[in-house]
Motif scaffolding. Structure first.
Motif, PDB file in Angstrom:
ATOM      1  N   TYR A   1       0.799  -1.216   0.000  1.00 54.24           N
ATOM      2  CA  TYR A   1       0.000   0.000   0.000  1.00 54.24           C
ATOM      3  C   TYR A   1       0.839   1.277   0.000  1.00 54.24           C
ATOM      4  N   GLU A   2       2.091   1.180   0.480  1.00 53.14           N
ATOM      5  CA  GLU A   2       2.940   2.369   0.553  1.00 53.14           C
ATOM      6  C   GLU A   2       4.287   2.177  -0.123  1.00 53.14           C
ATOM      7  N   GLY A   3       4.679   0.911  -0.398  1.00 50.47           N
ATOM      8  CA  GLY A   3       5.997   0.653  -0.974  1.00 50.47           C
ATOM      9  C   GLY A   3       7.114   0.790   0.036  1.00 50.47           C
ATOM     10  N   VAL A   4       6.812   0.582   1.316  1.00 49.44           N
ATOM     11  CA  VAL A   4       7.791   0.737   2.398  1.00 49.44           C
ATOM     12  C   VAL A   4       8.021  -0.614   3.059  1.00 49.44           C
ATOM     13  N   ILE A   5       9.298  -0.952   3.275  1.00 47.73           N
ATOM     14  CA  ILE A   5       9.632  -2.174   4.009  1.00 47.73           C
ATOM     15  C   ILE A   5       9.890  -1.801   5.462  1.00 47.73           C
ATOM     16  N   ASP A   6       8.955  -2.101   6.329  1.00 47.15           N
ATOM     17  CA  ASP A   6       9.087  -1.854   7.768  1.00 47.15           C
ATOM     18  C   ASP A   6       9.321  -3.207   8.439  1.00 47.15           C
ATOM     19  N   ASP A   7      10.568  -3.652   8.387  1.00 49.81           N
ATOM     20  CA  ASP A   7      10.918  -5.022   8.785  1.00 49.81           C
ATOM     21  C   ASP A   7      12.149  -4.993   9.701  1.00 49.81           C
ATOM     22  N   PRO A   8      11.975  -4.648  10.974  1.00 56.94           N
ATOM     23  CA  PRO A   8      13.142  -4.465  11.859  1.00 56.94           C
ATOM     24  C   PRO A   8      13.927  -5.741  12.123  1.00 56.94           C
ATOM     25  N   TYR A   9      13.326  -6.922  11.940  1.00 53.38           N
ATOM     26  CA  TYR A   9      14.024  -8.168  12.260  1.00 53.38           C
ATOM     27  C   TYR A   9      14.287  -9.037  11.030  1.00 53.38           C
ATOM     28  N   SER A  10      14.206  -8.442   9.848  1.00 59.68           N
ATOM     29  CA  SER A  10      14.508  -9.149   8.589  1.00 59.68           C
ATOM     30  C   SER A  10      13.682 -10.427   8.439  1.00 59.68           C
ATOM     31  N   GLU A  11      12.397 -10.324   8.681  1.00 61.27           N
ATOM     32  CA  GLU A  11      11.508 -11.480   8.549  1.00 61.27           C
ATOM     33  C   GLU A  11      10.768 -11.508   7.217  1.00 61.27           C
ATOM     34  N   PHE A  12      10.628 -10.353   6.586  1.00 61.83           N
ATOM     35  CA  PHE A  12       9.839 -10.254   5.358  1.00 61.83           C
ATOM     36  C   PHE A  12      10.557 -10.964   4.220  1.00 61.83           C
ATOM     37  N   PHE A  13       9.793 -11.477   3.252  1.00 60.06           N
ATOM     38  CA  PHE A  13      10.390 -12.259   2.166  1.00 60.06           C
ATOM     39  C   PHE A  13      10.903 -11.395   1.018  1.00 60.06           C
ATOM     40  N   ILE A  14      10.891 -10.073   1.203  1.00 58.93           N
ATOM     41  CA  ILE A  14      11.458  -9.164   0.200  1.00 58.93           C
ATOM     42  C   ILE A  14      12.661  -8.464   0.813  1.00 58.93           C
ATOM     43  N   ALA A  15      13.791  -8.564   0.130  1.00 57.69           N
ATOM     44  CA  ALA A  15      15.032  -7.951   0.601  1.00 57.69           C
ATOM     45  C   ALA A  15      15.294  -6.659  -0.156  1.00 57.69           C
ATOM     46  N   GLU A  16      15.875  -5.686   0.524  1.00 56.05           N
ATOM     47  CA  GLU A  16      16.221  -4.401  -0.090  1.00 56.05           C
ATOM     48  C   GLU A  16      17.732  -4.245  -0.106  1.00 56.05           C
ATOM     49  N   ASN A  17      18.270  -3.959  -1.283  1.00 57.15           N
ATOM     50  CA  ASN A  17      19.706  -3.706  -1.443  1.00 57.15           C
ATOM     51  C   ASN A  17      19.909  -2.204  -1.616  1.00 57.15           C
ATOM     52  N   LYS A  18      20.207  -1.522  -0.515  1.00 55.33           N
ATOM     53  CA  LYS A  18      20.288  -0.065  -0.545  1.00 55.33           C
ATOM     54  C   LYS A  18      21.526   0.442  -1.268  1.00 55.33           C
ATOM     55  N   SER A  19      22.484  -0.446  -1.547  1.00 54.66           N
ATOM     56  CA  SER A  19      23.691  -0.010  -2.242  1.00 54.66           C
ATOM     57  C   SER A  19      23.427   0.292  -3.715  1.00 54.66           C
TER      58      SER A  19
END
Length: 651
Positions: A241-259
Motif C-alpha cells: 500500500y505504501e511501498g515501504v519495508i518496515d521489517d526491523p528483524y529481517s523477517e519479510f520475504f522481500i530484501a532491499e539492497n540499498k547499495s
C-alpha cells in the motif's frame, strides 16, 4: 542468513540481564525448588506414600498433579529436566504409590509436559531478537495458557471443596490433551530449528493441515497461525500500500539492497537496480507463494513513483486491510487491487509526464536513421574527420559538427536533440557483437578468436551516437537497450556510407518500420511498466535479427561485400577522374559519359570490373549455405537465400 532462521545480526533492543538473573520473575524457579504439598505436610510425608491407605494417597496425588500441571513438582511427583536439553522433562512418582493411581498419574503427565514446553517457549520467544512473528505467536500462546491455568484453578477449587476425584481430574484434562500436544510438537520443531518469520507461519499451517481428522485441534492451530501472521501481514500491508519495508528483524520475504541507486541504470548494462534493488528471499509464506511476484512488483512500482517525487498511496478502506488470511482468499483480491492501482499509476506517469513514446520516437529518428536529413548533412560536413584512422579522430570536433548538423536541419525542432552525443568505439562492429553480454540469447555469436579485427579502423566503422536517458525512463531504456540501439546504428550508418558511395538505395525502413509499428501498438495497450520493458526489449531483438546482426558469419560476409563495393566505387571514381584530367570536357555530365565510354573499351578496365563482379558474386553465393542453415530458427531468411541463389543462377 536464511529467512528461515533468526537473524541474530539484525539490530534490535537487547533483553535486560535481570530477566535471566532473577529467576523469581519467571515460572522456572518452581521447577528448581523443592516444595511440600499441603496434604503431604499435614500427613508427615517423611514416610513413603505407600504407608497410607488408597483414599489418602489419591488426595495427595491429586494435589501433586495440580501442581505438576502448572510446572511445579510435588512431594511424591518429581520433575527432572534432562541434561543438555531445554525441551526434555522426566516425571517420576513414588514407587510405593498404588499402581492404579500411578497409571492415572502417568496419563496426565503428557499434559503437564506440554504446558511446561509451551510456557518455556513463550518466555524465550518473547525476547526482542526473535522477531515480530515469534512475538505474536508467543502472545497467542500466552493467552491460551491463561485459559489453561484458569481451568487448573477451577479444578483446584473443586478439589478443595472435596468434589474432585483422580478419575474426574483425568476426565476434565482429556479435552485439552490433543491441543496441547499438537502445540508442543510445533514449538519443539520451531525451537530445534530456531525458526522465525515465515518459517514459523509455514510450520503452524502445515501442522494444522496434518490435523484434518481432529477439527478442534485444527481450528486451534489455524487460530494460532492467524494470530502469528498479524504482525507479518502488517509488514506486507505497508509494502503493497505504501511501498515501504518496515521489517526491523529481517523477517519479510522481500530484501532491499540499498547499495543500488537509480543513477546506476544509465551505466549498468544488466540493470541491477530494477532487478535486484528489491528481490525475493527464501522462505515465502505458503499462503503467499502464488502471489509473491505480484507483491514484489507492486511495492517496486510504488517505490519508483516515490523516487520521482510523486507521492502516492493505494486507497485503503476498512475492507482492504490485510489483517488476516483465510479460506475466502480476500487478502489475494486486496493485493491484486493494489497491484492494478500501482501499475496503472506508474504507467500513466511514465507515458504522460515523462513522454515515453516521444522519447522512443526521438531515438528512432536518430539511432535508427528514421530522420535522414540531419545524417546526410552530418556525413557531408564530417566526411574528412570520419575518414581518419581511429587514433587521429577528434571526438570533440565530431561533436561540434554533430551539433551543427542538428541545429541546421529539421532536427532542431526536436526538444530531445540535445540529449544526443557522439562517440567513437575502439573496436569493430563484429568484435562488439562478440562481447555482447547476453550471449545466452545469441548463441550464434562467434568466439573472440574467430573474430578478425580489421587492420585499420576509421571513423566510418567506429562512429556511433549516444543518447542520454534520465530517470525514470531509464527503467525502460536501459544501458542494455541503448547498446542494442548503437549496434543497429553502427551497422546502418556504415551501410549508408556504402550507399552514398554507390548511389544505391538501402531500404532499411522496410525492415524496421513494421517492427516499430508493432511495438508502438503494443505499448498503447500495455498494462504495466514490466510489459512496456518486455515489448521494448522484444522490439530491439527483432531489429537486431532483422538487420542480421545476430548472425556473425553472415555479417562477416556482408562486411566483405561492403568492402568490395567501396573498392569498386573508389576504383571507378579514380579511373573517371584520371580520364577526365587527361582531356578536359565542356560538360561535366557529358565528360563522365565519354570517360565511361572510353574506359569500357580499355581491356584493363574491363578486366578490373569483371574481377570485382566475380568476387562479389562468389561472396554472394557463399551466403546461401549460411542462410539455409539459419532459416530454421529465422524463417524469413529462406526467401533471402532463394533470392541469392536465383540471382547467382541468373548470372
Amino acid at each position: 542468513m536464511s529467512a528461515l532462521e533468526i537473524n541474530s545480526s539484525s539490530s534490535c533492543p537487547s533483553t535486560p540481564r535481570w530477566n535471566s538473573e532473577r529467576p523469581f520473575l519467571t515460572g522456572r524457579f518452581h521447577q528448581e525448588t523443592k516444595t511440600t504439598s499441603r496434604f503431604a505436610a499435614e500427613t508427615q510425608t517423611e514416610d513413603a506414600i505407600g504407608c497410607h491407605n488408597a483414599a489418602v494417597q489419591e488426595l495427595v496425588v491429586i494435589d501433586d498433579l495440580l501442581s505438576a500441571m502448572v510446572g511445579i513438582q510435588g512431594r511424591y511427583i518429581s520433575i527432572t529436566r534432562l541434561r543438555g536439553k531445554e525441551d526434555g522433562f522426566i516425571f517420576q512418582v513414588d514407587a510405593s504409590m498404588d499402581l492404579a493411581l500411578q497409571e492415572l498419574a502417568h496419563r496426565v503427565f503428557p499434559l503437564c509436559e506440554s504446558f511446561m514446553l509451551i510456557n518455556q517457549f513463550v518466555e524465550s520467544r518473547s525476547q526482542f531478537k526473535n522477531g515480530l512473528v515469534n512475538h505474536a505467536f508467543a502472545a497467542a500462546l500466552r493467552a491460551l495458557l491463561l485459559d489453561y491455568q484458569a481451568m487448573v484453578a477451577q479444578l483446584e477449587h473443586q478439589f478443595r471443596l472435596g468434589r474432585l476425584s483422580l478419575q474426574g481430574l483425568w476426565y476434565y484434562c482429556q479435552p485439552m490433551m490433543g491441543s496441547m500436544k499438537a502445540l508442543s510438537t510445533v514449538i519443539q520443531k520451531a525451537s530445534a530449528n530456531n525458526f522465525a518469520g515465515s518459517a514459523v507461519l509455514n510450520l503452524v499451517q502445515s501442522q494444522a493441515k496434518a490435523m484434518a481428522g481432529d477439527t478442534s485441534v485444527r481450528s486451534l492451530l489455524e487460530k494460532m497461525a492467524e494470530c502469528a501472521s498479524n504482525a507479518y501481514l502488517g509488514i506486507l500491508e505497508r509494502w503493497v500500500y505504501e511501498g515501504v519495508i518496515d521489517d526491523p528483524y529481517s523477517e519479510f520475504f522481500i530484501a532491499e539492497n540499498k547499495s543500488l541507486q537509480k543513477e546506476s541504470l544509465t551505466q549498468d548494462y544488466d540493470a541491477k537496480y530494477w532487478r535486484q534493488r528489491y528481490s525475493l528471499k527464501d522462505g515465502i509464506p505458503s499462503f503467499l507463494a502464488n502471489i509473491a511476484g505480484t507483491i514484489l512488483i507492486t511495492g517496486k512500482y510504488l517505490n519508483v513513483m516515490r523516487e520521482c517525487g510523486h507521492h502516492v498511496q493505494v486507497p485503503v478502506s476498512e475492507n482492504s486491510k490485510l489483517m488476516s488470511f483465510g479460506s475466502n482468499h480476500r487478502y489475494i483480491e486486496c493485493i491484486k487491487s493494489a497491484y492494478d492501482f500501482a501499475s496503472g499509476e506508474l504507467l500513466n506517469l511514465i507515458k504522460e509526464k515523462y513522454d515515453l513514446m516521444g522519447k522512443l520516437q526521438s531515438i528512432k529518428h536518430y539511432l535508427l536513421l528514421d530522420q535522414g536529413d540531419f545524417l546526410v548533412h552530418f556525413m557531408d560536413i564530417a566526411r574528412d574527420e570520419l575518414m581518419k584512422k581511429l587514433d587521429d579522430i577528434s571526438v570533440e570536433k565530431l561533436q561540434s559538427l554533430l551539433d551543427l548538423a542538428l541545429r541546421t536541419t529539421a532536427a532542431a525542432a526536436d526538444p530531445c536533440h540535445e540529449d544526443l552525443t557522439c562517440c567513437v568505439e575502439t573496436s569493430s562492429l563484429l568484435r562488439r557483437l562478440g562481447t555482447l553480454k547476453d550471449r545466452e540469447k545469441t548463441r550464434n555469436v562467434l568466439d573472440d578468436n574467430d573474430l578478425e579485427e580489421p587492420v585499420s579502423l576509421t571513423g566510418l566503422e567506429t562512429f556511433s551516437l549516444n543518447y542520454k536517458v534520465r530517470w525514470p525512463l531509464s527503467i525502460v531504456i536501459t544501458k542494455k537497450a541503448v547498446t542494442k540501439y548503437q549496434l543497429i546504428f553502427r551497422f546502418l550508418f556504415h551501410c549508408k556510407h556504402v550507399e552514398r558511395q554507390l548511389c544505391g538505395a538501402w531500404q532499411v525502413h522496410q525492415v524496421l518500420e513494421p517492427i516499430w509499428h508493432v511495438m508502438h501498438n503494443r505499448l498503447q495497450t500495455a498494462k504495466s511498466i514490466d510489459e512496456v520493458i518486455q515489448h521494448h526489449d522484444f522490439f530491439l531483438d527483432k531489429c537486431l535479427r532483422g538487420c542480421l546482426l545476430l548472425l556473425p558469419e553472415f555479417l562477416k560476409k556482408v562486411e566483405r561485400l561492403k568492402s568490395l563495393c567501396l573498392q569498386y566505387a573508389s576504383a571507378t571514381q579514380w579511373l573517371i577522374s584520371s580520364l577526365q584530367s587527361e582531356k578536359p570536357k565542356p560538360s561535366k555530365s557529358r565528360s563522365r559519359c565519354q570517360a565511361l565510354s572510353i574506359s569500357s573499351s580499355n581491356p584493363n578496365f574491363t578486366d578490373a570490373i569483371l574481377k570485382f563482379e566475380r568476387e562479389f558474386n562468389a561472396e554472394l553465393q557463399s551466403l546461401a549455405p549460411i542462410l539455409s542453415s539459419s532459416s530454421q530458427a529465422e524463417p524469413y531468411l529462406t526467401h533471402l537465400a532463394q533470392w541469392i541463389l536465383g540471382t547467382g543462377n541468373d548470372q
